[in-house]
Design a protein around this motif. Structure first.
Motif, short mmCIF file in Angstrom:
data_model
loop_
_atom_site.label_atom_id
_atom_site.label_comp_id
_atom_site.label_asym_id
_atom_site.label_seq_id
_atom_site.Cartn_x
_atom_site.Cartn_y
_atom_site.Cartn_z
N THR A 200 3.85 7.11 3.13
CA THR A 200 3.08 7.86 2.47
C THR A 200 2.68 7.41 0.98
O THR A 200 1.49 7.38 0.51
CB THR A 200 3.80 9.08 2.51
N GLY A 201 3.99 6.52 0.30
CA GLY A 201 3.66 6.19 -0.87
C GLY A 201 3.09 4.83 -1.00
O GLY A 201 2.55 4.34 -2.15
N GLY A 202 2.61 4.20 0.05
CA GLY A 202 1.66 3.05 0.27
C GLY A 202 2.25 1.82 0.80
O GLY A 202 1.78 0.81 0.81
N LYS B 262 -4.22 -7.00 -3.50
CA LYS B 262 -4.39 -7.67 -2.20
C LYS B 262 -3.38 -8.02 -1.00
O LYS B 262 -3.73 -7.97 0.14
CB LYS B 262 -5.39 -8.74 -2.61
N ILE B 263 -2.15 -7.81 -1.73
CA ILE B 263 -1.27 -8.22 -0.70
C ILE B 263 -0.49 -7.05 -0.07
O ILE B 263 -0.25 -5.78 -0.89
CB ILE B 263 -0.12 -8.98 -1.70
N LYS B 264 -0.08 -7.11 1.05
CA LYS B 264 0.49 -6.09 1.75
C LYS B 264 1.96 -6.07 1.42
O LYS B 264 2.61 -6.83 0.79
CB LYS B 264 0.40 -6.16 3.14
N ILE C 228 3.65 -0.59 -8.60
CA ILE C 228 3.43 -1.70 -9.76
C ILE C 228 2.94 -2.84 -8.85
O ILE C 228 1.93 -3.31 -9.41
CB ILE C 228 4.67 -2.18 -10.53
N ILE C 229 3.42 -3.08 -7.65
CA ILE C 229 2.55 -4.03 -6.53
C ILE C 229 1.31 -3.66 -6.42
O ILE C 229 0.43 -4.74 -6.61
CB ILE C 229 3.41 -4.27 -5.47
N GLN C 230 0.89 -2.73 -6.24
CA GLN C 230 -0.38 -2.14 -5.72
C GLN C 230 -1.22 -2.27 -7.11
O GLN C 230 -2.63 -2.45 -6.97
CB GLN C 230 -0.37 -0.69 -5.44
#
Length: 240
Positions: free
Chosen positions: A205-207, A185-187, A178-180
């Protein structure tokens, strides 16, 4: 897709934490010497040990991180700015600031954005991680908090302080997703409950961009012992 290449590569995605408020100076020295063995992305320690870390790790590439308004996040903006400035003056490269969770629960996302923006302005080119306590938030609150934090200019959103019950891996992967989607733009730094390399690998692996763990040394050492120190003698090839 992330895939572990080596122990060194895995360590490069881990912030090795020691935020134990009972740690003595000798214990912190031992922790810092241990961190050198794998050259982690960085370490996170309490502000009073930043100068010690700066001296001890001066010959490494590890980033020195510390925390402010930790672990509750209830300090005023002015207090957070002063804490952050003092930490940077002491030698911190990265600041983990606990945002005001009450403001998130109240839906006051403008206030969240403001404090992130002002602390980021105060520390200049140093890295700012805005810490939320995701276990206390629903998905909608996470989305809106992440958007406010992104707009405020933080470099990372961090999913927890590590001082409450950790998320399950499924909850962490949901957070990443959900953040992605809503704050691309945020890490993302996942903190809490990561104590084996398999979970670290799954989250990367999931991001996730970084893993924060007080078990950082164990994670990397276990991977090294299992994968890099295994000696296999090939069977000889027989020709007829």
């Amino acid at each position: 897709m992330y895939r572990i290449k080596s122990a060194k590569d895995l360590a490069g995605h881990i912030e090795y934490n020691n935020l134990n408020n009972l740690a003595t100076e000798e214990e912190m020295k031992a922790f810092l010497e241990t961190a050198k063995e794998f050259d982690f992305y960085g370490i996170t320690i309490n502000p009073s040990f930043v100068e010690l870390a700066k001296e001890t790790l001066k010959d490494t590439d590890m980033s020195i991180g510390t925390v402010i308004s930790f672990p509750l996040g209830f300090d005023t903006i002015e207090a957070k700015i002063k804490e952050a400035e003092t930490a940077v003056e002491s030698g911190a490269d990265e600041i983990g600031m606990v945002v005001n969770i009450s403001q998130i629960k109240d839906g006051n996302y403008a206030a969240v954005e403001e404090e992130v923006s002002k602390v980021k302005e105060a520390i200049g080119d140093k890295i700012l991680k805005a810490i939320i306590e995701s276990k206390a938030l629903d998905d909608e609150e996470v989305i809106k908090a992440a958007q406010a934090i992104e707009k405020g200019g933080a470099d990372y959103i961090e999913t927890g302080t590590g001082f409450v019950s950790p998320n399950t891996i499924y909850e962490d992967v949901n957070l990443i997703n959900i953040i992605q989607k809503y704050a691309p733009k945020i890490k993302i730094k996942i903190t809490g409950g990561v104590n084996i390399y398999k979970i670290a690998n799954q989250l990367l692996t999931g991001g996730a961009d970084l893993i924060g763990s007080n078990e950082g040394y164990k994670i990397v050492k276990d991977y090294q012992d299992l994968r890099e120190n295994t000696k296999i003698t090939p069977k000889p090839i027989k020709f007829d």
